[in-house]
Enzyme design. Structure first.
Site, mmCIF file in Angstrom:
data_model
loop_
_atom_site.group_PDB
_atom_site.id
_atom_site.type_symbol
_atom_site.label_atom_id
_atom_site.label_comp_id
_atom_site.label_asym_id
_atom_site.label_seq_id
_atom_site.Cartn_x
_atom_site.Cartn_y
_atom_site.Cartn_z
ATOM 1 N N SER A 230 1.002 -1.097 -0.241
ATOM 2 C CA SER A 230 -0.434 -0.149 0.286
ATOM 3 C C SER A 230 0.807 1.437 0.086
ATOM 4 O O SER A 230 1.462 1.386 -0.946
ATOM 5 C CB SER A 230 -1.361 -0.435 1.735
ATOM 6 O OG SER A 230 -2.138 0.931 0.785
ATOM 7 N N GLU A 353 -9.713 -4.586 -3.646
ATOM 8 C CA GLU A 353 -8.849 -3.956 -2.919
ATOM 9 C C GLU A 353 -9.457 -2.910 -1.888
ATOM 10 O O GLU A 353 -9.770 -2.921 -0.656
ATOM 11 C CB GLU A 353 -8.188 -3.054 -3.618
ATOM 12 C CG GLU A 353 -6.875 -3.499 -4.478
ATOM 13 C CD GLU A 353 -5.815 -4.038 -3.363
ATOM 14 O OE1 GLU A 353 -5.681 -3.432 -2.019
ATOM 15 O OE2 GLU A 353 -4.528 -4.832 -3.774
ATOM 16 N N HIS A 451 -8.186 -5.794 -0.386
ATOM 17 C CA HIS A 451 -6.873 -4.292 0.352
ATOM 18 C C HIS A 451 -6.030 -4.950 1.736
ATOM 19 O O HIS A 451 -6.768 -5.565 2.665
ATOM 20 C CB HIS A 451 -6.470 -3.259 0.947
ATOM 21 C CG HIS A 451 -5.981 -2.327 1.034
ATOM 22 N ND1 HIS A 451 -5.185 -1.910 -0.850
ATOM 23 C CD2 HIS A 451 -5.313 -1.653 1.874
ATOM 24 C CE1 HIS A 451 -3.729 -1.135 0.230
ATOM 25 N NE2 HIS A 451 -4.318 -1.073 1.249
#
Length: 543
Positions: A230, A353, A451
């Site tokens: 990320s 995600e 995610h």
């Protein structure tokens, strides 16, 4: 996409993950046994230019914690680039983690990930941690892990990011790092033409520290892999542009879910956001902000969420800046030209995600088709209806929020990540692509493959993730088998620049004629061009 037809077009060499049966074959041969027997001194000591360090042996590894790599960014050094640490006299104890960077904290964390940062917090946070099989002269490959957290949270000392599994299983030297977050790391003031991105100056100082010192820990300074997830993956790309010697400071890059779709603000845009922050606190300038306690600065983050958030977008109240000093272009460009083009790249995302941020939000659950169409126009213009229909068709029974989440995930993560792979492939630069497709049954399956879900599989350390709600209900055998496969692939890439290993289907480089992407799932398969439909959908009309 759950039912994307292109995912069915798989190569012949696929492997069904047989759960725990893969554990004995997933790790490259000999590393684990070699590493586990080495750290026999109960109090290992290393000599560095800054001074002597005394660590500890934990689980057969020599571990050094809370090692300062830059001067504390306090007082007049708040919102200044990282400065060299003055060093110390005598032997410094390195058996306890340093404080994490100041950040918002809620007991128990969020309902998806759980806690992603725990006290103590302090501005004096620029420390790193090292795990090594032994502090000798072996010249092992080095992994420097940069945590994510929306530019707001996280720490290199979190148990979930412990370097022990990689050091032990791969005979690697592993380094994790703390860096400035939130308003202390990302606000920009442009004082006297100075740059911003204080987070980046911290990370660059840490990377230089590793190059200068890792040999004392048994590592090879010429064989460093930067890995991050990320915001940490975004950082890895940004650091590829740091080339003070005319060559990259690291050899390989692992980018897990990099948000390369972020529109990085200009200086003017960042100054506007900083003005909003000043207004929230009722301060007139940065000099006044320097007099406030960090707790007050971090506390203003909640109001910044309210003032900067936009419906249908991932909220990021603090962002990097193209300041022309520390960052002169979007980070993905750093991996396409100059010395960064020669860095080996492994890049990928999870399949859903955006479910991380939106799937459990009741306000978004009530989204209407008209709202989502309006958001889709930001991406597709007058083709928004066509795009909505394509997303809806790919996920039978999709609600408007499902279309929205797939759109956000593609905008921010999947499509810009694949665009980077496309551009590197066109230049014949090495790049491998993956997509993490295993869904979690947590919350009735609403999260799908969100995610961060790949993280415990990458580190193969589920015992450290007991507090993470999003792992609830995963089949232990599938979980163990996939973790073994993924963890071994990362180790192989760090060691050799190639993620292939015996328990994995043949993972070819991403090339323009095949676009091979490894689908990491209960059945792991090498898939050709799984995002082809979506790439074509996003081409400008008539191209």
């Amino acid at each position: 996409m759950t039912d994307d037809p292109s995912r069915r077009k798989v190569l012949k060499n696929s492997t069904v993950l047989a759960g725990a049966a893969l554990l004995s074959s997933g790790i490259p041969g000999g590393y684990a046994a070699q590493a586990a027997a080495k750290a026999d001194d109960p109090s290992p000591v290393v000599e560095l230019p800054a001074g002597r360090l005394r660590g500890a042996v934990e689980g057969g590894l020599a571990v050094f914690k809370g090692v300062p790599y830059a001067a504390p960014p306090v007082g007049p050094l708040r919102w200044r680039p990282a400065q060299p640490h003055p060093g110390w006299s005598g032997t410094r104890d390195a058996t306890a983690f340093g404080p994490s960077a100041p950040q918002l904290y809620r007991e128990g964390g969020d309902p998806v990930l759980g806690s992603h940062g725990s006290p103590p917090f302090d501005e004096d946070c620029l420390t790193l941690n090292v795990w090594t099989p032994r502090a000798d002269d072996t010249k092992r490959p080095v992994m420097l892990w940069i945590h994510g957290g929306g530019f707001l949270s996280g720490s290199g000392s979190l148990p979930v990011y412990s370097g022990e599994t990689f050091a032990r299983d791969g005979d690697l030297v592993v380094v994790t790092v703390n860096y400035r977050l939130g308003p202390l790391g990302y606000l920009y003031f442009g004082e006297d033409g100075a740059g911003g991105n204080f987070w980046l100056t911290d990370q660059l100082a840490a990377l230089r520290w590793v190059r200068d010192n890792v040999a004392a820990f048994g590592g090879d300074p010429e064989n460093i892999t930067l890995a991050g997830q990320s915001g940490g993956a975004f950082s890895v790309a940004a650091l590829a542009g740091a080339r003070p010697t005319g060559r990259p400071l690291f050899r390989r890059a692992i980018l897990q879910s990099p948000p390369l779709g972020l529109q990085v603000p200009t200086r003017t845009e960042s100054l506007q956001r900083s003005a909003t922050f000043l207004d929230v606190l009722g301060a007139k300038d940065v000099a006044e902000l320097r007099t406030l306690p960090w707790q007050q600065l971090v506390g203003a983050t909640i109001e910044m969420f309210k003032r900067t958030g936009r419906w249908g977008y991932w909220s990021t109240p603090f962002l990097p800046v193209i300041d022309g000093v520390t960052l002169d272009r979007h980070p993905c460009e750093s991996l396409l030209g100059g010395p960064g083009a020669d860095i080996d790249v492994l890049i990928g995302c999870t399949r859903e995600e955006a479910n991380f941020a939106f799937a459990l939000d009741p306000a978004y659950a009530a989204a209407t088709r008209e709202q989502v169409l309006a958001r889709a126009r930001d991406t597709f213009g007058n083709r928004a209806s066509e795009a909505y229909g394509a997303y809806e068709e790919a996920r039978p029974g999709a609600r408007p929020v499902d279309v929205l989440m797939d759109l956000i995930g593609d905008d921010l993560f999947r499509m810009p990540g694949l665009a980077l792979a496309e551009r590197r492939a066109a230049r014949k630069r090495p790049v491998w692509a993956y997509q993490f497709d295993l869904p979690t049954p947590a919350y009735g399956g609403r999260l799908a493959a969100p995610h961060c879900l790949e993280l415990p599989f990458v580190f193969d350390n589920f015992d450290k993730w007991a507090q993470a709600p999003f792992l609830t209900g995963l089949d232990p055998r599938i979980r163990a088998g996939l973790a073994s496969t993924v963890h071994a692939a990362w180790i192989s890439f760090i060691r050799n620049g190639d993620p292939n290993h015996p328990a994995l289907p043949n993972w070819q480089r991403y090339e323009r004629d095949t676009r091979t992407t490894m689908s990491l799932d209960s059945v792991t398969t090498a898939t050709n061009d799984p995002a082809g439909h979506w790439r074509r959908l996003r081409r400008p009309a008539g191209s």
